[in-house]
Design a protein around this motif. Structure first.
Motif, mmCIF file in Angstrom:
data_model
loop_
_atom_site.group_PDB
_atom_site.id
_atom_site.type_symbol
_atom_site.label_atom_id
_atom_site.label_comp_id
_atom_site.label_asym_id
_atom_site.label_seq_id
_atom_site.Cartn_x
_atom_site.Cartn_y
_atom_site.Cartn_z
ATOM 1 N N MET B 29 0.821 -1.216 0.000
ATOM 2 C CA MET B 29 0.000 0.000 0.000
ATOM 3 C C MET B 29 0.851 1.260 0.000
ATOM 4 O O MET B 29 0.430 2.302 -0.502
ATOM 5 N N LEU B 30 2.049 1.178 0.598
ATOM 6 C CA LEU B 30 2.849 2.386 0.771
ATOM 7 C C LEU B 30 4.112 2.424 -0.097
ATOM 8 O O LEU B 30 4.668 3.500 -0.350
ATOM 9 N N GLY B 31 4.579 1.242 -0.492
ATOM 10 C CA GLY B 31 5.768 1.184 -1.347
ATOM 11 C C GLY B 31 7.042 1.635 -0.643
ATOM 12 O O GLY B 31 8.025 1.967 -1.306
ATOM 13 N N ASP B 32 7.024 1.651 0.655
ATOM 14 C CA ASP B 32 8.170 2.132 1.422
ATOM 15 C C ASP B 32 8.255 1.313 2.710
ATOM 16 O O ASP B 32 7.287 1.290 3.492
ATOM 17 N N ALA B 33 9.393 0.654 2.905
ATOM 18 C CA ALA B 33 9.520 -0.264 4.040
ATOM 19 C C ALA B 33 9.382 0.460 5.383
ATOM 20 O O ALA B 33 8.754 -0.051 6.315
ATOM 21 N N ARG B 34 9.975 1.667 5.484
ATOM 22 C CA ARG B 34 9.928 2.410 6.747
ATOM 23 C C ARG B 34 8.488 2.797 7.096
ATOM 24 O O ARG B 34 8.019 2.584 8.214
ATOM 25 N N LYS B 35 7.792 3.338 6.108
ATOM 26 C CA LYS B 35 6.394 3.747 6.355
ATOM 27 C C LYS B 35 5.530 2.517 6.644
ATOM 28 O O LYS B 35 4.625 2.560 7.486
ATOM 29 N N ALA B 36 5.816 1.445 5.913
ATOM 30 C CA ALA B 36 5.041 0.216 6.125
ATOM 31 C C ALA B 36 5.209 -0.284 7.556
ATOM 32 O O ALA B 36 4.237 -0.692 8.205
ATOM 33 N N GLN B 37 6.453 -0.209 8.042
ATOM 34 C CA GLN B 37 6.702 -0.641 9.426
ATOM 35 C C GLN B 37 5.963 0.247 10.420
ATOM 36 O O GLN B 37 5.401 -0.225 11.399
#
Lengths: 256, 173
Positions: B29-37
């Motif tokens: 959904m976010l395409g970004d590991a940091r934001k996903a975490q």
């Protein structure tokens, strides 16, 4: 192989077809896959979807995120009394049970002092509370002398005032039928505005024998207290507004 | 950063709420590991807090539903791509081999750039965790809408693959 002609809904279902068998859980989906399963278009779609799903499965899980996956973290929360008691359904059932038990205990305690004729005695206490002296025929005599009046005027045998109350001066008296057509004699005396009631003792429904009880028994009803005794198939009740201690001095100590 | 939640126990009503898949969903959904975490942790922290108070909703897919809104909220603050009509292409037989060459992050970035509800539909569908009725439940879409969004997503992604990867489409197929 070309895709067979499908209705709009089936086409929609086919577009949502899962890549794994285990996700095919309903008959319409199974049917549409069976029908179009071998078409090149659907095969391409399935291969495409499988490849993308495989890529998704390859998404690495960061180590700090993985700690959530331990069984400790996702195991079902423990059952506790506290949690159970907080459940509204359990709370409601508990309260209902408490109320039911309370009512049962109250009724049990109330019945502990019951005796044959106690129900009638309570009704008469209610009558005592609502009686006005003008309703009674004025009689100025000793209460003990009214037995003859009741016998001669109303044909009531053994409607005798016990000796301990026989010397009290009366204000008035009357005889009336209660709601069960029993003849009730009511006497009003000057002493503490006390009232006496004489009424037939309760009888066994089958044999007709008088249900006896020894000594004096107390009944309470709406701030009124009554002391009841039985003699010759007739109950006598001395009643006054107040507590048991107000009546106790008049009752012989042999009461039970 | 190590985030610990001592003694937190989250009641997970069924295997439907698969925790690793929840992280992957956030990532898609976010395409970004940091934001996903961040979203993943926020969702589970919320679930843990509710579980501790015995208020965890007895609702299927609650974690995914909650995570979805958090993802949409988180991406609202991002720079938004201008809505442009993406190219579309029929799915070719070489698509699997093209997809094999991709990195999961590329796929996640592509999906995260899709407008919602297409983004949610694609993310949930390719998790291979839910059947279509469960996805309809989660996304509150109708079958026709979900079908259209998935079909469009496939065609657009295929066109993007052709554009991105050196292999040319086999026009004879």
């Amino acid at each position: 192989m070309k895709t067979p002609r499908l209705s709009r809904r089936r086409r929609d279902l086919l577009n949502c077809a899962p890549t794994s068998e285990e996700r095919v859980r309903d008959r319409p989906m199974r049917a549409v896959i069976f029908r179009a399963g071998k078409s090149s278009e659907f095969v391409n779609q399935q291969n495409f979807d499988r490849a993308v799903a495989e890529l998704v499965r390859a998404i690495p899980i960061p180590p700090e995120t993985a700690e959530w996956f331990s069984t400790d973290l996702i195991s079902p929360s423990k059952w506790t009394w506290k949690k159970t008691v907080r459940n509204p359904a359990v709370l409601a059932i508990g309260l209902a049970l408490i109320v039911i038990v309370g009512v049962l205990v109250f009724q049990f305690v109330a019945r502990l002092n019951d005796f044959p004729g106690s129900a009638t005695a309570r009704k008469l206490l209610a009558i005592a509370g609502s009686t006005r002296s003008v309703l009674l025929d004025p009689v100025n005599a000793d209460a003990g002398t009214l037995s003859d009046l009741f016998f001669m005027k109303h044909g009531l045998e053994h409607y005798d005032v016990p000796p301990e109350f026989a010397d009290f001066r009366t204000i008035g008296c009357r005889v009336f039928d209660d709601d069960e057509s029993r003849r009730i004699a009511q006497i009003w005396v000057a002493e503490k505005r006390m009232q006496f009631f004489l009424f037939p003792a309760e009888r066994d429904v089958k044999t007709g024998a008088v249900l006896k009880f020894p000594g004096w028994r107390y009944v309470h009803q709406e701030n009124w207290i009554g002391a009841v005794t039985q003699h010759n198939g007739v109950c006598f009740m001395a009643a006054l507004r107040g507590r048991e201690k107000d009546l106790t001095p008049y009752i012989p100590k042999t009461k039970q | 950063m190590r985030v610990t939640f001592p003694f937190c126990k989250i009641s997970v009503s069924a295997s439907k709420q698969n925790i690793p898949q929840l992280y992957r969903f956030c990532f898609l959904m976010l395409g970004d590991a940091r934001k996903a975490q961040d979203v993943f942790h926020a969702t589970l922290r919320e679930a843990a807090a509710r579980a501790a108070q015995g208020e965890l909703p007895d609702e299927r897919f609650w974690l995914f539903r909650d995570a979805r809104w958090r993802c949409l909220e988180a991406s609202e603050t991002d720079l938004q791509a201008e809505p442009v009509g993406l190219d579309e292409h029929d799915i070719g037989p070489e698509a699997p081999s093209q997809i094999e060459q991709l990195d999961p992050t590329q796929l996640a970035i592509w999906i995260s750039c899709a407008p919602d509800p297409q983004r949610t539909a694609l993310a949930l569908f390719y998790l291979d965790e839910f059947d279509y009725r469960e996805i309809l439940n989660l996304t509150e879409l109708k079958l026709g809408e979900l079908s259209r969004l998935l079909e469009l997503g496939r065609r657009q992604f295929q066109a993007w693959l052709y554009a991105m990867l050196p292999q040319k489409p086999n026009l004879n197929v």
